[in-house]
Motif scaffolding. Structure first.
Motif, PDB file in Angstrom:
ATOM      1  N   ALA A 196       0.907  -1.234   0.121  1.00 43.28           N
ATOM      2  CA  ALA A 196       0.045  -0.025   0.009  1.00 43.28           C
ATOM      3  C   ALA A 196       0.863   1.167  -0.161  1.00 43.28           C
ATOM      4  CB  ALA A 196      -0.951   0.107   1.282  1.00 43.28           C
ATOM      5  N   GLU A 197       0.617   2.072  -0.872  1.00 41.82           N
ATOM      6  CA  GLU A 197       1.233   3.585  -0.990  1.00 41.82           C
ATOM      7  C   GLU A 197       0.770   4.251   0.353  1.00 41.82           C
ATOM      8  OE1 GLU A 197       1.756   7.701  -1.583  1.00 41.82           O
ATOM      9  OE2 GLU A 197      -0.280   6.457  -1.613  1.00 41.82           O
TER      10      GLU A 197
ATOM     11  N   LYS B 141       0.327   4.808  13.332  1.00 46.60           N
ATOM     12  CA  LYS B 141       0.605   5.986  12.290  1.00 46.60           C
ATOM     13  C   LYS B 141       2.246   5.997  12.248  1.00 46.60           C
ATOM     14  CE  LYS B 141      -1.772   9.493  11.583  1.00 46.60           C
ATOM     15  NZ  LYS B 141      -2.816  10.775  11.561  1.00 46.60           N
ATOM     16  N   GLU B 142       2.814   6.198  13.145  1.00 44.52           N
ATOM     17  CA  GLU B 142       4.288   6.180  13.450  1.00 44.52           C
ATOM     18  C   GLU B 142       4.850   5.066  12.815  1.00 44.52           C
ATOM     19  OE1 GLU B 142       6.200   9.174  14.425  1.00 44.52           O
ATOM     20  OE2 GLU B 142       4.131   9.976  14.358  1.00 44.52           O
ATOM     21  N   ALA B 143       4.490   3.827  13.054  1.00 48.00           N
ATOM     22  CA  ALA B 143       5.087   2.642  12.704  1.00 48.00           C
ATOM     23  C   ALA B 143       5.120   2.636  10.970  1.00 48.00           C
ATOM     24  CB  ALA B 143       4.535   1.503  13.212  1.00 48.00           C
ATOM     25  N   LEU B 144       3.992   3.055  10.473  1.00 52.89           N
ATOM     26  CA  LEU B 144       3.755   2.925   9.104  1.00 52.89           C
ATOM     27  C   LEU B 144       4.407   3.939   8.389  1.00 52.89           C
ATOM     28  CD1 LEU B 144      -0.009   2.416   9.189  1.00 52.89           C
ATOM     29  CD2 LEU B 144       1.355   0.825   8.156  1.00 52.89           C
TER      30      LEU B 144
ATOM     31  N   ARG C  42       5.432   4.729   4.574  1.00 49.98           N
ATOM     32  CA  ARG C  42       3.870   4.661   3.867  1.00 49.98           C
ATOM     33  C   ARG C  42       3.151   5.961   4.482  1.00 49.98           C
ATOM     34  NH1 ARG C  42       3.825  -0.272   1.909  1.00 49.98           N
ATOM     35  NH2 ARG C  42       4.867  -1.861   2.986  1.00 49.98           N
ATOM     36  N   THR C  43       2.423   6.410   3.498  1.00 53.31           N
ATOM     37  CA  THR C  43       1.727   7.689   3.826  1.00 53.31           C
ATOM     38  C   THR C  43       0.510   7.328   4.799  1.00 53.31           C
ATOM     39  OG1 THR C  43       2.143   8.954   1.705  1.00 53.31           O
ATOM     40  CG2 THR C  43       0.405  10.019   3.125  1.00 53.31           C
TER      41      THR C  43
END
Length: 480
Positions: free
Chosen positions: A96-97, A117-120, A125-126
């Motif tokens: 996933a972008e 959110k931080e891990a992704l 990733r956005t």
């Protein structure tokens, strides 16, 4: 989107089980990317586990959404476990972008989302979060001192002065990327089977986006006219029954508000009725804002003075209340409606809550927990905020000395006894003047109605007048 970059967007669905007016979904497709839709059953690892009735609704709503996605050529990917592991793994599996979700507002979920959110982002990733649940974010409505409101009326006045976006249509260019295999919804056992106690729920509700639209349409055509005057009458149909659809996001508050305003502008709804209904939408908003500011809303008194309140511990009274066997017909009718349908009329919710808290002196948290397990609309904000309101311990709470009299409440709001007769058939033949206080009826009246107190219907488990004085004495002890 450049042909060289076909990477999809992953949409993590939570309390937003719909395709229309879903900002996370709309945001995901705006760049022309294909999408993968996923739902993760957390089962209380970071959040409060769903009660039985809510689990039933969730199963039906997920099945409805899965069918809708399949009809459009996609797959709703179902996973069970910890989102902190599952969402990054799904993002990796589909490359996933971007990942999109609609925000949640209780502390454990906020922390979970922030960590994810931080891990992704660290994985390149956005991540974009959106508002798909509330008309106004909790940090956007502040009092003159810059803090949160603790009283509903000024909150609603300030909030309604702020603009509200229009509902978003279902994306017309919805394309789906190849999705990983999904778990089988049936393996989650969200629907009860041993025993199957959900027959009344199935007969009452149509969970899902189509059911939400149909319920809203019916209310606007048949229930909104007269809402301001008749919404407190459980024997009438001047209520929306939209609460479980809002709870699980089968419909958004933006859609409900826009439809109400349209009906008012078209002249099919009076200004007074529309204003009163909108006020109820804003009570929901107020409850979520309270939850955001006071994360322990379901477990701690908002007003700490009540920490010293002298609750009684009477398992027999609590059990009689749960079973609808208190001997007070309006209370028992409400509790039986709850058990049969997973829902209860709002006025009756206040009556039964007052009876448990102030007549039986049972801690409000016990009642809130029972509602959490038995309501299809069990909401992490509305449920505890409303229980604390009745208890007198909450924000903008009802004065503790406001103790509902179950007899006069029944006579006022169910004057002919139709609501009681519907849910307590053993009292159906009693005349209206006796149905809310059968113990006061003459023996021949009871005999003709086939009522034997203590056998076919219980004697009152307590005397309201005595219980009221006891409750007021306990309150005086903590006033300070």
């Amino acid at each position: 989107m450049p042909a060289s970059d076909p990477r999809p967007a992953l949409v993590w669905l939570r309390d937003d089980l719909r395709l229309a007016d879903n900002p996370a979904l709309t945001g995901a497709v705006e760049g022309g990317r294909p999408v993968v839709l996923a739902y993760v059953l957390d089962e209380g690892r970071q959040t409060r586990p769903l009660g039985g009735a809510a689990r039933w609704w969730l199963g039906r709503a997920l099945a409805d959404l899965s069918r809708a996605v399949a009809a459009r050529g996609g797959t709703l990917v179902l996973r069970r476990g910890d989102p902190a592991a599952i969402i990054p793994a799904l993002a990796e599996a589909v490359d996933a972008e971007s990942i999109h979700w609609n925000r949640r507002y209780d502390a454990p979920q906020i922390a979970q989302d922030a960590a994810l959110k931080e891990a992704l982002k660290a994985a390149g990733r956005t991540v974009k979060s959106h508002n798909g649940t509330l008309l106004h974010e909790p940090w956007t409505v502040k009092n003159q001192s810059g803090g949160p409101f603790k009283v509903y009326t000024p909150f609603a006045r300030a909030a309604q002065q702020q603009p509200v976006r229009a509902p978003l249509p279902e994306p017309s260019t919805l394309r789906f990327a190849p999705a990983p295999a999904s778990e089988a919804l049936a393996d989650w056992h969200l629907t009860p089977s041993a025993p199957d106690w959900a027959g009344g729920l199935r007969a009452t509700w149509q969970p899902g986006e189509d059911g939400a639209r149909a319920t809203l349409t019916r209310f606007l055509k048949e229930g909104l006219a007269g809402y301001a005057e008749n919404r407190d009458r459980p024997d009438l149909e001047n209520v929306s029954r939209l609460s479980p659809y809002l709870r699980f996001g089968n419909i958004s508050p933006h859609q409900v508000l826009a439809a109400t305003r349209h009906a008012e502008a078209a002249g099919t709804a009076g200004a007074k009725d529309a204003a009163k209904f909108v006020a109820e939408l804003y009570w929901r908003e107020f409850s979520y804002h309270l939850l955001y500011q006071f994360p322990t809303l379901a477990s701690a008194n908002f007003n700490p003075r009540f920490d010293g309140f002298g609750w009684a511990s009477n398992a027999a009274h609590e059990r009689a209340w749960q079973r609808g066997r208190t001997g007070y017909p309006i209370v028992d009718a409400g509790m039986r409606q709850l058990w049969q349908t997973g829902w209860m009329h709002n006025r009756v919710r206040m009556i039964v809550a007052s009876f448990l808290i102030k007549d039986a002196l049972v801690d409000w948290r016990r009642g809130e927990d029972w509602f959490w397990d038995t309501l299809v609309d069990a909401c992490p904000a509305n449920n505890p905020a409303s229980w604390q309101w009745v208890a007198g311990s909450g924000a903008d709470a009802a004065p503790y000395f406001r103790i509902f009299n179950p007899i006069t409440q029944g006579e006022k709001f169910d004057p002919d006894g139709a609501y009681v007769r519907r849910y307590i058939p053993e009292l159906a033949r009693l005349p209206a003047e006796a149905i809310h206080k059968p113990w006061a009826a003459k023996p021949d009246v009871l005999r003709r109605a086939g009522v034997t107190l203590g056998l076919t219907y219980p004697h009152p488990i307590l005397d309201h007048a005595t219980a009221r004085e006891r409750a007021l004495a306990r309150y005086e002890a903590i006033r300070g």
